[in-house]
Design an enzyme around this catalytic site. Structure first.
Site, mmCIF file in Angstrom:
data_model
loop_
_atom_site.group_PDB
_atom_site.id
_atom_site.type_symbol
_atom_site.label_atom_id
_atom_site.label_comp_id
_atom_site.label_asym_id
_atom_site.label_seq_id
_atom_site.Cartn_x
_atom_site.Cartn_y
_atom_site.Cartn_z
ATOM 1 C CG HIS A 116 -9.960 16.825 -59.366
ATOM 2 N ND1 HIS A 116 -9.448 18.101 -59.359
ATOM 3 C CD2 HIS A 116 -9.291 16.162 -60.348
ATOM 4 C CE1 HIS A 116 -8.501 18.202 -60.282
ATOM 5 N NE2 HIS A 116 -8.392 17.044 -60.892
ATOM 6 C CB CYS B 111 -11.510 23.310 -55.716
ATOM 7 S SG CYS B 111 -9.889 23.113 -56.480
#
Length: 197
Positions: free
Chosen positions: A60, A121
């Protein structure tokens, strides 16, 4: 040998990923799912083996860029990444960082030479379809028989406890992500009941 505790579900941690320059020291758990991604780096392919082919890890990118794989946005070509399976330490050197569309699966393709691919991301949150890809090549493999030696060499160990700041930030982030929607849902429900009366 490393003393790696089981995670909350009782599964053993596969190993660790360490990027000393960025302060990254994370356990590696098997399988990319929401639960694993909240606490670790995760394997993407079921049959991948450290030190062979294209070893792919996902993590993440949190609102606090110091947590999980957030620091990857600052990694530079030539940086060293270490991963360990509790028996050996594999050292990779970053050769490329790029941004791709989330549907670009070419980064997962296996390779003849040993590579490490890290994925996160490009921005925090869930409203992005871009991924940061860090590609590295294997440059060294060492025996991992002494945890103290490993921690002395790399400054981090799989047995290292997260510091207080990391724990507090992580707790607040989970509280925000999980707690806020629950509170909003509760308020919405109460307002609906009031409006019906």
């Amino acid at each position: 040998m490393f003393q790696i505790p089981p995670n909350k579900q009782g599964k053993m941690v596969l190993g660790a990923v360490i990027i000393k320059d960025l302060g990254v020291s994370l356990p590696i758990l098997h399988g990319t799912n929401t639960q694993n991604l909240l606490v670790s780096a995760t394997t993407v392919k079921n049959d991948q083996v450290m030190g062979k082919g294209n070893y792919v890890l996902a993590g993440h990118h949190m609102r606090d860029d110091r947590l999980l794989f957030g620091p990857l946005l600052k990694i530079e070509k030539g940086a060293y990444i270490h991963i360990s399976d509790k028996r050996k330490i594999f050292t990779y050197k970053v050769k490329e960082k790029k941004i791709v569309h989330e549907t670009d699966v070419s980064v997962l393709v296996d390779t003849r030479s040993p590579e490490l691919t890290l994925i996160t991301c490009d921005v925090t949150g869930i409203d992005t379809d871009k991924r940061v890809i860090v590609k590295s090549e294997l440059v060294d493999t060492n025996d991992n028989s002494n945890q103290a030696e490993f921690e002395g060499k790399y400054g981090y160990g799989m047995g290292t406890e997260p510091n207080l700041h990391s724990n507090v930030i992580f707790f607040l982030w989970v509280l925000l992500v999980v707690g806020l929607p629950c509170v909003l849902l509760f308020i919405n429900t109460v307002l609906s009941v009031i409006n019906q009366n």
